[in-house]
Design a protein around this motif. Sequence first.
Motif, mmCIF file in Angstrom:
data_model
loop_
_atom_site.group_PDB
_atom_site.id
_atom_site.type_symbol
_atom_site.label_atom_id
_atom_site.label_comp_id
_atom_site.label_asym_id
_atom_site.label_seq_id
_atom_site.Cartn_x
_atom_site.Cartn_y
_atom_site.Cartn_z
ATOM 1 N N ALA A 84 5.481 -0.412 2.616
ATOM 2 C CA ALA A 84 6.054 0.495 1.623
ATOM 3 C C ALA A 84 7.566 0.626 1.813
ATOM 4 N N LEU A 93 3.964 2.528 -5.805
ATOM 5 C CA LEU A 93 4.823 2.898 -4.682
ATOM 6 C C LEU A 93 5.303 4.320 -4.891
ATOM 7 N N ALA A 99 9.168 -2.374 0.354
ATOM 8 C CA ALA A 99 9.054 -2.343 -1.105
ATOM 9 C C ALA A 99 10.148 -1.481 -1.722
ATOM 10 N N PRO A 123 7.833 6.623 2.270
ATOM 11 C CA PRO A 123 7.207 5.855 1.184
ATOM 12 C C PRO A 123 5.795 5.410 1.537
ATOM 13 N N TYR A 124 4.963 5.328 0.502
ATOM 14 C CA TYR A 124 3.583 4.889 0.685
ATOM 15 C C TYR A 124 3.066 4.350 -0.645
ATOM 16 N N PHE A 125 1.927 3.656 -0.590
ATOM 17 C CA PHE A 125 1.276 3.146 -1.795
ATOM 18 C C PHE A 125 0.056 4.009 -2.103
ATOM 19 N N TYR A 167 2.227 -4.141 -7.090
ATOM 20 C CA TYR A 167 1.553 -4.201 -5.801
ATOM 21 C C TYR A 167 0.075 -3.869 -5.977
#
Length: 227
Positions: A14, A36, A17, A44-46, A25
């Motif tokens: 992440a 994202l 990204a 950050p994370y998905f 993604y």
Amino acid sequence: MKMALNLAGQLVSAGDAVLLGSGQYFCPRCQKPVQLKGGQQTVPYFAHQTKVVGGGGESDAHQTGKVAIAALANALGWQADFELVVNPEQRADVYLTKPNCESQVIEYQCSPLTPTQLLKRTQGYHASGLAVTWIVGDRFRFKSRHLSRQQLAFLNYCPAWGFYLVCYSTQLHCWVLQHHVVALEFQGYQWRTQYFKPRQLVAFLSKNRLLKPINIQNMPIDCNERG
């Protein structure tokens, strides 16, 4: 989640990204689209998307299948690109290129398609000088002895497998090879079925020309299923 697959089937963190900017993604486990999230104030994370594509766009299943195909192709040394325009009327679901090899197209079909439409689209790719392989979704996977004209239209043939169908199942989260399809008098059709996780299919396609039994633990259906 901290990691996701990009369009090339590569794992991206992440954090990376965010640095790379916009992009598509997908979840490494279920291969459905993810977004994202986070920013300067949040790590950050998905996260999985909550909306299914509607209207004229692609379904979740279609996107998932294309990503699975691209990941398999990448593992076999091919570069995969999505929705590449190959002629005025056609865009390839997955367009494959590899040094010293002819480019080819992979189409993933999980929505209704008549045999006439299938033939027209196949001929369109051939007229553009491209070989095309059709991989189907769960709609066309063989589940009963009585196969439809639409299912039969997707059959391929090779000496090792006889008449066969290749499916990426978003329901089972695996690849399905249904092979040695034969018609029985007054009894429909029968065939053999093998299930592959991605790594198993890569090994199978890389090293084997003839079918060998593949066992997967905890599969919901017997790997020796017959139609």
